[in-house]
Write a protein that holds these residues in place. Sequence first.
Motif, short mmCIF file in Angstrom:
data_model
loop_
_atom_site.label_atom_id
_atom_site.label_comp_id
_atom_site.label_asym_id
_atom_site.label_seq_id
_atom_site.Cartn_x
_atom_site.Cartn_y
_atom_site.Cartn_z
N MET A 1 9.26 -31.39 24.54
CA MET A 1 10.53 -30.80 24.10
C MET A 1 11.58 -30.95 25.21
O MET A 1 11.44 -30.40 26.29
CB MET A 1 10.34 -29.31 23.77
CG MET A 1 11.50 -28.70 23.00
SD MET A 1 13.09 -28.58 23.86
CE MET A 1 12.75 -27.25 25.01
N ILE B 1 6.04 -23.17 36.93
CA ILE B 1 7.19 -22.55 37.60
C ILE B 1 8.48 -23.23 37.15
O ILE B 1 8.51 -24.43 36.91
CB ILE B 1 7.06 -22.61 39.14
CG1 ILE B 1 6.77 -24.04 39.63
CG2 ILE B 1 5.99 -21.65 39.64
CD1 ILE B 1 7.00 -24.23 41.11
N PRO B 2 9.56 -22.44 37.04
CA PRO B 2 10.86 -23.04 36.72
C PRO B 2 11.57 -23.44 38.01
O PRO B 2 11.16 -23.05 39.10
CB PRO B 2 11.60 -21.89 36.04
CG PRO B 2 11.02 -20.64 36.63
CD PRO B 2 9.61 -20.97 37.08
N ALA C 1 17.30 -21.72 32.27
CA ALA C 1 17.69 -21.01 31.05
C ALA C 1 16.49 -20.72 30.15
O ALA C 1 15.43 -21.32 30.32
CB ALA C 1 18.70 -21.85 30.30
N HIS D 1 14.46 -36.29 30.20
CA HIS D 1 14.94 -34.91 30.32
C HIS D 1 15.15 -34.64 31.82
O HIS D 1 14.39 -33.91 32.46
CB HIS D 1 13.90 -33.96 29.72
CG HIS D 1 14.30 -32.51 29.81
ND1 HIS D 1 15.44 -32.02 29.21
CD2 HIS D 1 13.73 -31.45 30.43
CE1 HIS D 1 15.53 -30.72 29.46
NE2 HIS D 1 14.51 -30.36 30.21
N VAL E 1 10.94 -18.56 28.97
CA VAL E 1 11.02 -19.50 27.83
C VAL E 1 9.96 -19.16 26.77
O VAL E 1 10.25 -19.16 25.57
CB VAL E 1 10.84 -20.96 28.31
CG1 VAL E 1 10.82 -21.92 27.13
CG2 VAL E 1 11.94 -21.34 29.29
P1 NAI Z 1 8.68 -18.26 33.99
O1 NAI Z 1 8.31 -18.20 35.44
O2 NAI Z 1 9.58 -17.20 33.46
O3 NAI Z 1 7.37 -18.25 33.09
C1 NAI Z 1 6.26 -19.05 33.35
C2 NAI Z 1 5.03 -18.25 33.02
O4 NAI Z 1 3.88 -19.09 33.13
C3 NAI Z 1 4.81 -17.05 33.97
O5 NAI Z 1 4.76 -15.85 33.23
C4 NAI Z 1 3.47 -17.37 34.63
O6 NAI Z 1 2.70 -16.23 34.92
C5 NAI Z 1 2.82 -18.27 33.58
N1 NAI Z 1 1.72 -19.09 34.10
C6 NAI Z 1 1.64 -19.73 35.29
N2 NAI Z 1 0.44 -20.36 35.38
C7 NAI Z 1 -0.22 -20.12 34.23
C8 NAI Z 1 -1.49 -20.51 33.73
N3 NAI Z 1 -2.32 -21.27 34.43
N4 NAI Z 1 -1.84 -20.06 32.50
C9 NAI Z 1 -1.02 -19.28 31.76
N5 NAI Z 1 0.19 -18.89 32.20
C10 NAI Z 1 0.58 -19.30 33.41
O7 NAI Z 1 9.30 -19.70 33.75
P2 NAI Z 1 10.22 -20.17 32.52
O8 NAI Z 1 11.63 -19.97 32.87
O9 NAI Z 1 9.67 -19.59 31.28
O10 NAI Z 1 9.96 -21.77 32.53
C11 NAI Z 1 8.69 -22.28 32.20
C12 NAI Z 1 8.67 -23.80 32.36
O11 NAI Z 1 9.50 -24.40 31.38
C13 NAI Z 1 9.20 -24.31 33.71
O12 NAI Z 1 8.43 -25.40 34.16
C14 NAI Z 1 10.61 -24.76 33.37
O13 NAI Z 1 11.11 -25.72 34.29
C15 NAI Z 1 10.38 -25.33 32.00
N6 NAI Z 1 11.56 -25.46 31.16
C16 NAI Z 1 11.63 -26.59 30.39
C17 NAI Z 1 12.68 -26.80 29.52
C18 NAI Z 1 12.70 -28.02 28.66
O14 NAI Z 1 13.72 -28.28 28.02
N7 NAI Z 1 11.63 -28.80 28.59
C19 NAI Z 1 13.79 -25.81 29.44
C20 NAI Z 1 13.60 -24.65 30.27
C21 NAI Z 1 12.52 -24.50 31.10
#
Ligand code: NAI
Length: 308
Positions: A143, A80-81, A225, A175, A11
């Motif tokens: 968001m 984490i996702p 996603a 959400h 994301v």
């Molecule tokens: P991802 O696993 O691809 O990326 C998360 C990143 O955060 C990783 O690169 C990881 O190394 C990093 N990270 C972990 N701990 C950290 C820290 N302390 N400092 C800096 N970076 C750190 O996951 P993705 O798919 O990008 O999703 C991220 C979050 O967004 C999840 O919680 C997911 O559920 C949420 N999400 C929310 C949406 C919304 O509409 N609000 C839509 C899609 C995802």
Amino acid sequence: MKVTVVGAGAVGASCAEYIAMKNFASEVVLVDIKEGFAEGKAMDLMQCASLNAFDTKITGTTGDYSKTAGSKVAVITSGIPRKPGMTREELIGINAGIVKEVTANLVKHSPDVIIIVVSNPMDTMAYLVHKTSGLPKERIIGMGGALDSARFKYRLAEALECPISDVDGMVVAAHSDTGMLPLITKATRNGVPVSEFLSEEKQNYVVEETKVGGATLTKLLGTSAWYAPGAAVSVLVQSILCDQKKMIPCSLMLDGEYGQSDICLGVPAIIGKNGVEKIVDISLTDAEKEKFATAAAAVREVNGDLKF
Ligand code: NAI
């Protein structure tokens, strides 16, 4: 103006890409905890600049928040996702710790920042940022509604067999798969209520598919996603940086609005250079009010698991 995106994962990188492609920010700083990851994503994205004709500078850092100093907006996507079969709420333990620590680092280096919270369970993570950051409530935006409304419009256009630009609609409340409230009574096709075109059964189909929009993709992709979430964040960031004052549903701290207080829930708001400029009061039907209150009760229960 500078934008920080914490979490250079799916994301975070997508949102950095959309922001850069639209060319309205001077710099995007990607931060990640994984050694070299943000630097690598930033370099890859910068190598798109001449191809896609943007001048936004994208840099990356492994946890050096001094590089984020002076950010106008910071987006928190770290954490984490969910995996197939998981709810967003199941992520709370790990993500709360990450969001709290990241928020403290961001505010230390950019005391005037506007924070956009993306990490799930998002309504609860936004609430956590309110409780721990010390920022005024106008500068914390969750968001969810921007993305869920885009998914609603996708399903509306599918059911109506018309271009997406013909339809309008909004999703409020939580959400989450159960707490999302697609406002079908207010959805329109070229300004005409969709009830003029769709049977009740089709309207219910649109609502139900919207609510499980994230879960459907998680099942297909094996993780959540990223394209539409990244695009949705970029629309919020642009409305702030360019002071567009767009009305966008966001998860905001409520103080009596929609009958709720001390909770973050999705409501329509004007988003401009100061963050949340105004929460917009739209009239809900009695059935919608009841669903909004049920969603609030569920979010409160999840908030109860937070440790400050
Ligand atoms: P991802 O696993 O691809 O990326 C998360 C990143 O955060 C990783 O690169 C990881 O190394 C990093 N990270 C972990 N701990 C950290 C820290 N302390 N400092 C800096 N970076 C750190 O996951 P993705 O798919 O990008 O999703 C991220 C979050 O967004 C999840 O919680 C997911 O559920 C949420 N999400 C929310 C949406 C919304 O509409 N609000 C839509 C899609 C995802």
